[in-house]
Structure formats: structure tokens, C-alpha cells
Scaffold this motif. Sequence first.
Motif, PDB file in Angstrom:
ATOM      1  N   GLY A 185     143.800  44.812 106.149  1.00  0.00           N
ATOM      2  CA  GLY A 185     144.733  45.007 107.251  1.00  0.00           C
ATOM      3  C   GLY A 185     144.081  45.596 108.492  1.00  0.00           C
ATOM      4  O   GLY A 185     143.206  46.443 108.397  1.00  0.00           O
ATOM      5  N   TYR A 186     144.513  45.116 109.648  1.00  0.00           N
ATOM      6  CA  TYR A 186     144.003  45.609 110.926  1.00  0.00           C
ATOM      7  C   TYR A 186     144.721  46.907 111.314  1.00  0.00           C
ATOM      8  O   TYR A 186     145.852  47.137 110.859  1.00  0.00           O
ATOM      9  N   PRO A 187     144.068  47.751 112.136  1.00  0.00           N
ATOM     10  CA  PRO A 187     142.733  47.608 112.715  1.00  0.00           C
ATOM     11  C   PRO A 187     141.636  47.884 111.699  1.00  0.00           C
ATOM     12  O   PRO A 187     141.861  48.591 110.709  1.00  0.00           O
ATOM     13  N   VAL A 188     140.449  47.335 111.971  1.00  0.00           N
ATOM     14  CA  VAL A 188     139.292  47.577 111.125  1.00  0.00           C
ATOM     15  C   VAL A 188     138.144  48.072 112.004  1.00  0.00           C
ATOM     16  O   VAL A 188     138.195  47.971 113.230  1.00  0.00           O
ATOM     17  N   ILE A 189     137.119  48.599 111.363  1.00  0.00           N
ATOM     18  CA  ILE A 189     135.940  49.029 112.100  1.00  0.00           C
ATOM     19  C   ILE A 189     134.706  48.414 111.454  1.00  0.00           C
ATOM     20  O   ILE A 189     134.553  48.437 110.225  1.00  0.00           O
ATOM     21  N   LEU A 190     133.872  47.808 112.272  1.00  0.00           N
ATOM     22  CA  LEU A 190     132.584  47.280 111.830  1.00  0.00           C
ATOM     23  C   LEU A 190     131.550  48.377 111.998  1.00  0.00           C
ATOM     24  O   LEU A 190     131.517  49.053 113.035  1.00  0.00           O
ATOM     25  N   LYS A 191     130.694  48.552 111.003  1.00  0.00           N
ATOM     26  CA  LYS A 191     129.674  49.597 111.065  1.00  0.00           C
ATOM     27  C   LYS A 191     128.332  49.063 110.593  1.00  0.00           C
ATOM     28  O   LYS A 191     128.270  48.267 109.649  1.00  0.00           O
ATOM     29  N   ALA A 192     127.283  49.524 111.249  1.00  0.00           N
ATOM     30  CA  ALA A 192     125.935  49.152 110.826  1.00  0.00           C
ATOM     31  C   ALA A 192     125.613  49.844 109.505  1.00  0.00           C
ATOM     32  O   ALA A 192     125.850  51.042 109.349  1.00  0.00           O
ATOM     33  N   VAL A 193     125.088  49.089 108.559  1.00  0.00           N
ATOM     34  CA  VAL A 193     124.709  49.640 107.260  1.00  0.00           C
ATOM     35  C   VAL A 193     123.685  50.758 107.429  1.00  0.00           C
ATOM     36  O   VAL A 193     123.717  51.771 106.732  1.00  0.00           O
ATOM     37  N   ALA A 194     122.778  50.592 108.385  1.00  0.00           N
ATOM     38  CA  ALA A 194     121.729  51.589 108.625  1.00  0.00           C
ATOM     39  C   ALA A 194     122.087  52.523 109.771  1.00  0.00           C
ATOM     40  O   ALA A 194     121.225  53.228 110.296  1.00  0.00           O
ATOM     41  N   GLY A 195     123.356  52.532 110.179  1.00  0.00           N
ATOM     42  CA  GLY A 195     123.777  53.246 111.378  1.00  0.00           C
ATOM     43  C   GLY A 195     123.800  54.749 111.239  1.00  0.00           C
ATOM     44  O   GLY A 195     123.572  55.319 110.175  1.00  0.00           O
ATOM     45  N   ARG A 221     126.438  55.364 116.627  1.00  0.00           N
ATOM     46  CA  ARG A 221     126.066  54.066 117.193  1.00  0.00           C
ATOM     47  C   ARG A 221     126.234  52.961 116.146  1.00  0.00           C
ATOM     48  O   ARG A 221     126.267  53.218 114.954  1.00  0.00           O
ATOM     49  N   GLY A 222     126.339  51.716 116.644  1.00  0.00           N
ATOM     50  CA  GLY A 222     126.465  50.590 115.736  1.00  0.00           C
ATOM     51  C   GLY A 222     127.848  50.463 115.125  1.00  0.00           C
ATOM     52  O   GLY A 222     127.987  50.139 113.946  1.00  0.00           O
ATOM     53  N   ALA A 266     122.975  46.564 116.221  1.00  0.00           N
ATOM     54  CA  ALA A 266     122.387  47.190 115.041  1.00  0.00           C
ATOM     55  C   ALA A 266     120.934  46.755 114.867  1.00  0.00           C
ATOM     56  O   ALA A 266     120.064  47.559 114.527  1.00  0.00           O
ATOM     57  N   ARG A 267     120.665  45.473 115.126  1.00  0.00           N
ATOM     58  CA  ARG A 267     119.298  44.971 115.003  1.00  0.00           C
ATOM     59  C   ARG A 267     118.377  45.647 116.013  1.00  0.00           C
ATOM     60  O   ARG A 267     117.257  46.046 115.686  1.00  0.00           O
ATOM     61  N   ALA A 268     118.874  45.804 117.234  1.00  0.00           N
ATOM     62  CA  ALA A 268     118.057  46.389 118.298  1.00  0.00           C
ATOM     63  C   ALA A 268     117.811  47.877 118.078  1.00  0.00           C
ATOM     64  O   ALA A 268     116.702  48.375 118.315  1.00  0.00           O
ATOM     65  N   VAL A 269     118.835  48.605 117.607  1.00  0.00           N
ATOM     66  CA  VAL A 269     118.728  50.066 117.496  1.00  0.00           C
ATOM     67  C   VAL A 269     118.131  50.503 116.161  1.00  0.00           C
ATOM     68  O   VAL A 269     117.300  51.418 116.115  1.00  0.00           O
ATOM     69  N   PHE A 270     118.540  49.848 115.069  1.00  0.00           N
ATOM     70  CA  PHE A 270     118.137  50.296 113.740  1.00  0.00           C
ATOM     71  C   PHE A 270     117.133  49.379 113.043  1.00  0.00           C
ATOM     72  O   PHE A 270     116.617  49.719 111.973  1.00  0.00           O
ATOM     73  N   ASP A 290     120.275  44.428 110.832  1.00  0.00           N
ATOM     74  CA  ASP A 290     121.515  43.904 111.415  1.00  0.00           C
ATOM     75  C   ASP A 290     122.661  43.786 110.424  1.00  0.00           C
ATOM     76  O   ASP A 290     123.693  43.193 110.730  1.00  0.00           O
ATOM     77  N   ARG A 291     122.533  44.358 109.246  1.00  0.00           N
ATOM     78  CA  ARG A 291     123.616  44.266 108.264  1.00  0.00           C
ATOM     79  C   ARG A 291     124.800  45.147 108.684  1.00  0.00           C
ATOM     80  O   ARG A 291     124.620  46.263 109.162  1.00  0.00           O
ATOM     81  N   LEU A 292     125.998  44.601 108.487  1.00  0.00           N
ATOM     82  CA  LEU A 292     127.228  45.318 108.818  1.00  0.00           C
ATOM     83  C   LEU A 292     128.151  45.370 107.607  1.00  0.00           C
ATOM     84  O   LEU A 292     128.150  44.465 106.767  1.00  0.00           O
ATOM     85  N   TYR A 293     128.944  46.424 107.533  1.00  0.00           N
ATOM     86  CA  TYR A 293     130.032  46.450 106.569  1.00  0.00           C
ATOM     87  C   TYR A 293     131.322  46.721 107.329  1.00  0.00           C
ATOM     88  O   TYR A 293     131.299  47.036 108.532  1.00  0.00           O
ATOM     89  N   LEU A 294     132.443  46.601 106.654  1.00  0.00           N
ATOM     90  CA  LEU A 294     133.740  46.687 107.320  1.00  0.00           C
ATOM     91  C   LEU A 294     134.671  47.556 106.492  1.00  0.00           C
ATOM     92  O   LEU A 294     134.666  47.495 105.256  1.00  0.00           O
TER      93      LEU A 294
END
Length: 453
Positions: free
Chosen positions: A152-162, A166-167, A188-192, A195-199
Motif C-alpha cells: 500500500g502507498y505511500p512507499v519509500i525506496l531506499k538504497a541497500v547500502a544507504g 541519502r538514497g 545510489a550508484r553514484a553515492v554508494f 545501485d540496489r534498492l529495497y522498498l
Amino acid sequence: MFSTVLIANRGEIALRVARTCREMGIRTVAVYSTADRDSAVVHFADEAVHIGPPAARASYLHIPSVVEAALRTGAEAIHPGYGFLSEDPDFAEVCEANGLTFVGPPAQVMERLGDKAMARRLMAEAGLPVLPGSTGAVTGPAEAREVAEKVGYPVILKAVAGGGGRGMAVVRDGDRLAHAFQETRAHARAVFGDDRLYLERYVDDARHIEVQVLCDRHGNAIHLGERDCSVQRRHQKLIEESPAPNLPPGLRDRICAAAVRGALAVGYTGAGTFEFVLAPDGAFHLMEVNCRLQVEHPVTEMVTGIDLVREQLLVAAGRHLAFRQEDVVFRGAAVEARVNAEDPAREFVPTPGQLTEFTPPGGQFVRVDTHARTGWTVGPDYDSLLAKTIAWAPDRERAIARLDRALAEFRIDGPGVHTTTEYLRHTLADHRYRAGRHTTGLVAEMAAEAATV
């Protein structure tokens, strides 16, 4: 105890670690980039080693240079501070391989908890509540949409290595999800470099509550209370305090007990922080675990009287915790404000430049952690943090008043340099913050109100 410790960091945290080492009779080695050649810790430490140019990847993040400096100066341990290499399991492994003690948790623990998706799974297995979301990294926008529709929304995308706020990207409907996924993955790729994300589900009108834990290598773990870190801009903290206001005792006990349970489940050692999101209905869920000292650790030190850096060093040297949970006494309230060289009127853009005046406040029960001074140049290469201003008082109302007085007393000036000092005072005066009814949406709410005036 170690005779020599290298501090693999810069700025106020490097100086803060060096001071505790000196009180413990430990010789210190500072490392510095070309940009920091005249920094406060370079002058304070017993020895200082130049490790590279201003770019962090060529200096503070360059593991061979840091380790070589430690070996060359006879250091037995490395304290990483926060940021930079503090949560890098590869760095911890290299330290161990070279006979150096890493002041922090074991590399394998950092690796498990640094992967935010894996940490969710581990903590869920330990019985900690986690937000509904993906069981691991999502492979692409299609899978992200599938998970989002399920939780269900809203959701948040987060960098796995974040980390460090950030991310992340909040998505409120399916139409925005694909674009947000691609944008966050690129960031995420640029900073960490990952580029893997979880939700997971995003909670509106939430509070950000975190618990400080302390664990030794002998299976002992305690908590040092909780902090409220809900005043944030772009998921980065501005004001933190301990204890968290308006938190029922029973709920406080459950959150702190969950953090200790999670730490024991993964064999954590040293100082660490379990971060939770607290929903309006009182339900709390784990967000992540930070395997290091937090920027806001002074508020915990002020209400407990415990020097966290000292405890980190004692644990790293193999000592048992010197106290049990029942020995920890919480007194009064402490509030911290981060004074940054940023312009709040321009969405907190950093404003580097030379400081023609830097006069910090004083007075009873006011602590200022800073490396800045008159003549110091705030460069563009690193974080814009100038000082952490912390005030303690017997109760929250007086702690806020004392912090406001201290911020008003600050004198910082320089061509082109703006600071967040007045913005922080404005936030402290907000009726929602004063009542302890603020959430992570406070900064956005204040901005919306200002726009209508």
C-alpha cells in the motif's frame, strides 16, 4: 588499554575522540588531507600524518593510506569516528589483517547490518517489528510496483547500502514509481557504488526514535536510552534530544528492549544505534541499524554522564562493560542543534568560505563540539557541519530555552558564509516542537506555512 590510537576522520568528531583519548592517557595520531593541514585536530593530536589530496576518495576513504599511517606511527587501534570508513566492513577486515584493532563491531556484523535489506530480515527473525516491504532488493520498477501494491502507498525506496539520509525517495502513487526508482538507483550508484534498492511502506506523521546500545565482547548488552531525531530536512537531522518527549514509559521500555534484543541477536559489540519509526497510533518499526557513533551522541552523554568514546575504546580493548542496565541513571533533558554552513533560504545549499569571526557560546550546561575557529576556511570538499551545540537542563523546557540562548550567542561571519543558526532558533520556537508534538514532517510544514505568508 591501547597506548596509541589513530583517528581515521576529520572535523569535530576527530577532535572529540582525541580529547577522550588524552583523558585516558592514550597517545593519538591524526590523519589529514591537504585541505585540512591546519585543522584543529592536527594541532591537538600527538602526531599527524598527511594522507592525500582534498578529495575524500584519495585521502579519508583511501584505506591503504590510512592503514599505512597507523602502522608507521605505531598505532594499535583505529577509531573511525562517523562517516567515511566507520561502517566499511572491508576496512575493518584490513585493520584486523594488519594487526590493528578496529574500534567498532566485527566486520561480519557490519556487513550484515550495512546491507539494509539483510538487516530487515535479521531483525524480523529476532522478533523486532519491521515495516511491510520487500524481503530483499527489488530487481526493477516492475517488481517495485508489485511490492508497493501489496503493502500500500505511500512507499519509500531506499538504497541497500544507504545511510546519512541519502538514497531515499518517497512515492505516493504508482504513476511516479518507475521514474523515482530509476532516479534513486542512479543516485545510489553514484553515492554508494551500489545501485540496489529495497522498498517499504512509508509512515506519514511519524516520529524518528533511536536507541543507543552498548555491547561488549562477552555477551553483555545494555541501552542508554532513546533520542528523538524527528526534526529533519531531506531525511537529514537538524535537532535531536533525549529523552524523547511525550513517550509513554511502557512504550519507551518496549522500544529500548527491542534494540537490546536486536543487538544480542547479531552479536553486536561497541556502540551502535537502532533507529525506529514511530507511527501516530504508537506502533513502532525498525528502520535501520547504524554500526558507529552517531552525530547526536552528545545528548545521550549529557543525560547519562557516560562518555561513549571511552566505552568504545574499553570494549575494543576487550573489557567487560563497567555497568549493568540498572546502573544507568537518566537525569534531565538534553537538546542538540547542528549548526551548518548552509543557507536555509536557498534550500540549505552549502556556503563555503573563510570565517572572519567564529565565537561559540558558553555558560553553564552548554557544550559545543566544533573544529571551527576564526580564520578557518569552510571548504567545499566535506560536510558543512560547523558545530554541534548541546544544552542540558533538569527538564525539557529549560533545556530548549538554554539552547536557544546559546544559539543567539553564537557569532559566525565570513564572506558568503550563511549558517542555520537563526533557522534552528525559529524551529525551537515552533509551537509543535515546544509541545513535543512534532513529526518528521515539521520542516516541510513550516516551509509551507512560510510560503503562504
